[in-house]
Design a protein around this motif. Structure first.
Motif, PDB file in Angstrom:
ATOM      1  N   MET A  39      13.984  -8.712  -4.987  1.00  0.00           N
ATOM      2  CA  MET A  39      14.262  -9.291  -3.673  1.00  0.00           C
ATOM      3  C   MET A  39      14.766  -8.227  -2.700  1.00  0.00           C
ATOM      4  N   GLY A  40      15.661  -7.347  -3.148  1.00  0.00           N
ATOM      5  CA  GLY A  40      16.197  -6.302  -2.288  1.00  0.00           C
ATOM      6  C   GLY A  40      15.128  -5.370  -1.760  1.00  0.00           C
ATOM      7  N   ILE A  41      14.185  -5.028  -2.614  1.00  0.00           N
ATOM      8  CA  ILE A  41      13.083  -4.162  -2.185  1.00  0.00           C
ATOM      9  C   ILE A  41      12.207  -4.878  -1.162  1.00  0.00           C
ATOM     10  N   GLY A  42      11.921  -6.152  -1.423  1.00  0.00           N
ATOM     11  CA  GLY A  42      11.081  -6.908  -0.496  1.00  0.00           C
ATOM     12  C   GLY A  42      11.706  -7.038   0.878  1.00  0.00           C
ATOM     13  N   VAL A  43      12.999  -7.344   0.936  1.00  0.00           N
ATOM     14  CA  VAL A  43      13.675  -7.462   2.217  1.00  0.00           C
ATOM     15  C   VAL A  43      13.773  -6.096   2.894  1.00  0.00           C
ATOM     16  N   GLY A  44      13.965  -5.041   2.104  1.00  0.00           N
ATOM     17  CA  GLY A  44      13.966  -3.692   2.668  1.00  0.00           C
ATOM     18  C   GLY A  44      12.653  -3.358   3.357  1.00  0.00           C
ATOM     19  N   VAL A  45      11.548  -3.775   2.762  1.00  0.00           N
ATOM     20  CA  VAL A  45      10.239  -3.550   3.384  1.00  0.00           C
ATOM     21  C   VAL A  45      10.126  -4.316   4.705  1.00  0.00           C
ATOM     22  N   LEU A  46      10.630  -5.541   4.741  1.00  0.00           N
ATOM     23  CA  LEU A  46      10.599  -6.322   5.975  1.00  0.00           C
ATOM     24  C   LEU A  46      11.424  -5.640   7.070  1.00  0.00           C
ATOM     25  N   ILE A  47      12.582  -5.110   6.718  1.00  0.00           N
ATOM     26  CA  ILE A  47      13.412  -4.383   7.679  1.00  0.00           C
ATOM     27  C   ILE A  47      12.667  -3.155   8.193  1.00  0.00           C
ATOM     28  N   LEU A  48      12.012  -2.439   7.299  1.00  0.00           N
ATOM     29  CA  LEU A  48      11.252  -1.251   7.697  1.00  0.00           C
ATOM     30  C   LEU A  48      10.129  -1.608   8.659  1.00  0.00           C
ATOM     31  N   LEU A  49       9.409  -2.686   8.375  1.00  0.00           N
ATOM     32  CA  LEU A  49       8.327  -3.116   9.256  1.00  0.00           C
ATOM     33  C   LEU A  49       8.854  -3.457  10.652  1.00  0.00           C
ATOM     34  N   GLY A  50       9.980  -4.152  10.722  1.00  0.00           N
ATOM     35  CA  GLY A  50      10.554  -4.490  12.019  1.00  0.00           C
ATOM     36  C   GLY A  50      10.983  -3.269  12.796  1.00  0.00           C
ATOM     37  N   SER A  51      11.551  -2.298  12.112  1.00  0.00           N
ATOM     38  CA  SER A  51      12.018  -1.078  12.779  1.00  0.00           C
ATOM     39  C   SER A  51      10.859  -0.282  13.356  1.00  0.00           C
ATOM     40  N   VAL A  52       9.827  -0.094  12.570  1.00  0.00           N
ATOM     41  CA  VAL A  52       8.653   0.650  13.058  1.00  0.00           C
ATOM     42  C   VAL A  52       7.975  -0.114  14.190  1.00  0.00           C
ATOM     43  N   ALA A  53       7.884  -1.436  14.048  1.00  0.00           N
ATOM     44  CA  ALA A  53       7.189  -2.247  15.052  1.00  0.00           C
ATOM     45  C   ALA A  53       7.894  -2.207  16.401  1.00  0.00           C
ATOM     46  N   VAL A  54       9.221  -2.301  16.424  1.00  0.00           N
ATOM     47  CA  VAL A  54       9.927  -2.288  17.710  1.00  0.00           C
ATOM     48  C   VAL A  54       9.899  -0.902  18.331  1.00  0.00           C
ATOM     49  N   PHE A  55       9.911   0.127  17.508  1.00  0.00           N
ATOM     50  CA  PHE A  55       9.823   1.490  18.044  1.00  0.00           C
ATOM     51  C   PHE A  55       8.479   1.715  18.721  1.00  0.00           C
ATOM     52  N   VAL A  56       7.405   1.289  18.059  1.00  0.00           N
ATOM     53  CA  VAL A  56       6.063   1.435  18.636  1.00  0.00           C
ATOM     54  C   VAL A  56       5.868   0.479  19.806  1.00  0.00           C
ATOM     55  N   GLY A  57       6.365  -0.745  19.663  1.00  0.00           N
ATOM     56  CA  GLY A  57       6.145  -1.772  20.678  1.00  0.00           C
ATOM     57  C   GLY A  57       6.843  -1.514  21.988  1.00  0.00           C
ATOM     58  N   THR A  58       7.898  -0.705  21.984  1.00  0.00           N
ATOM     59  CA  THR A  58       8.616  -0.385  23.226  1.00  0.00           C
ATOM     60  C   THR A  58       8.281   1.016  23.727  1.00  0.00           C
ATOM     61  N   ALA A  59       7.180   1.570  23.245  1.00  0.00           N
ATOM     62  CA  ALA A  59       6.822   2.943  23.623  1.00  0.00           C
ATOM     63  C   ALA A  59       6.592   3.085  25.120  1.00  0.00           C
TER      64      ALA A  59
END
Length: 441
Positions: free
Chosen positions: A190-210
């Motif tokens: 579960m910890g790994i899965g939630v970590g992946v979700l956090i990573l996806l959100g971080s990359v997405a907001v960085f790219v999305g606000t470029a």
């Protein structure tokens, strides 16, 4: 989502930017939900840590953020470069948070509850620090993306909609993954899965606000004394923050109690995902309704009404021992309607307050106020599990190292009171502050 025909073109936000910014809620929703939902049960029912000690271990690392978040805000205020003051931290803080979160539930399993609990406390402290560097700049961005209160409300509605999805996915999915694998292995996967979700959100907001505009730097506060003075001199911010933190304590208590409500009061842990989904899912449906309500009646009245709806729904959970589980799900869903308002209204009021204060003082306030705000939110959400752990301890809750343990009647009562009455009381306790009409748009 909002009619912006009256907003100057320079202040209008594109749909792409709104959506890109809102994706950061995948990270904030996951980290804001899963530790509050599962960390206390992980400590009490897997590692065998006493409930009162477990509550303290959940609280102390978050208490660190109360001190550190304003520091993170000042650091981002003074950051310059082509990426602006906020965006670099979205990616650096987000990646660090994802790694630390995966490590949080991947402890060494030494067989000593004390050693394993200390590992959790240290890693959770690292998680909280990384989250500060992500969340504070994320909260500061809306005040700099547009000067239009209408656009900020729309931006917040997008953000809360994605937040609801993130909370639904992580809040319902994390326990399901844990239960599917079982025991320590379940928590680690579960910890790994939630970590992946956090990573996806971080990359997405960085790219999305470029393509977000980079605001020219203004003078910022320099240290703690100036930070305290800035908060002291802005009464609307102090009132809004106090109301939000008080209610965050109640929400944190609720999140900590959902697992216990299903397992102990309803007698079947399989009810947990449904209870959580019932609490969060209404936000996806009623968010546009709250937005229209704010446009017609004002944000302050919307905040008050949503508070009452939340409190009434949570009081219904007090009947968990006598009503069918389906009825409790319905009450929790009603509370979820109010919860949506408790998220969207304060978060849409915050950038309005920041912008007004920056115009009044001629100084940057976004990072500092966002840091103080995040510190308050973190403290409130951390006090919730700590308070719930204390209630369980007073009720005589029996901790275990993974095996099923029969709980005394007093412990069952503590479970129900902690998840129903306490959140309602804390929500209603903020109402005297919300009556100050002159402080809200």
């Amino acid at each position: 989502m909002t009619n912006t025909s009256h907003v100057p073109v320079g202040d209008r936000l594109t749909g792409r930017l709104r959506f890109g910014y809102s994706l950061g809620s995948l990270a904030t929703g996951a980290f804001g939900t899963v530790p509050g939902l599962l960390l206390l049960p992980y400590l009490t029912d897997t590692l065998g840590v006493p409930a009162s000690v477990a509550g303290l271990l959940v609280l102390l690392p978050k208490a660190w953020d109360v001190v550190f978040n304003p520091v993170a805000g000042r650091i981002s205020d003074r950051t310059t470069g082509r990426l602006g003051a906020r965006r670099p931290y979205l990616i650096y803080g987000g990646v660090a948070l994802a790694i630390c979160f995966a490590a949080l539930f991947a402890g060494p399993d030494t067989g000593s509850a004390t050693v394993d609990a200390l590992y959790v406390a240290v890693v959770f402290l690292l998680c909280a620090t990384a989250f500060a560097f992500f969340q504070v700049p994320y909260n500061a961005l809306p005040a700099e993306l547009t000067t239009s209160p209408t656009e900020r409300t729309s931006l917040t509605a997008w953000r809360i909609a994605v937040l609801a999805v993130a909370i639904l996915i992580s809040g319902a999915g994390a326990p399901a993954v844990r239960d599917a694998f079982g025991g320590l292995a379940g928590y680690r996967v579960m910890g790994i899965g939630v970590g992946v979700l956090i990573l996806l959100g971080s990359v997405a907001v960085f790219v999305g606000t470029a393509r977000a505009r980079v605001v020219p730097p203004l003078p910022s506060v320099a240290g703690w004394r100036e930070t305290v003075a800035a908060v002291r001199d802005c009464r609307p911010f102090r009132v809004l923050l106090t109301a939000f933190v008080i209610q965050a304590v109640g929400i944190g208590t609720l999140l900590a109690g959902v697992d216990y409500l299903a397992r102990v009061a309803l007698g079947d842990k399989s009810w947990q995902p449904l209870l959580f989904a019932a609490f969060v899912a209404p936000a996806l449906l009623v968010m546009p309704v709250w937005q229209r309500f704010a446009a017609r009646h004002g944000k302050r009245l919307g905040y008050v009404v949503s508070t009452f709806v939340f409190a009434v729904g949570m009081c219904g959970a007090l009947f968990a021992r006598v009503l069918p589980p389906v009825a409790i799900v319905v009450f929790v869903a009603a509370a979820g309607v109010g919860y949506a308002g408790l998220q969207v209204f304060p978060l849409s009021l915050l950038p309005d307050v920041i912008s007004a204060e920056e115009k009044r003082t001629g100084q940057v306030r976004a990072g500092v106020f966002a840091g103080v705000w995040t510190a308050g939110e973190t403290l409130g959400l951390a006090l919730g599990p700590g308070l719930y752990g204390l209630v369980l301890s007073l009720g005589g809750y029996v901790s275990s190292a993974g095996e099923e343990v029969a709980q005394p009647s007093s412990a069952v009562t503590a479970v129900v009171v902690g998840v129903g009455l306490i959140p309602a009381v804390f929500a209603l306790a903020a109402l005297p502050l919300l009556r100050r009409k002159e402080l809200f748009a």
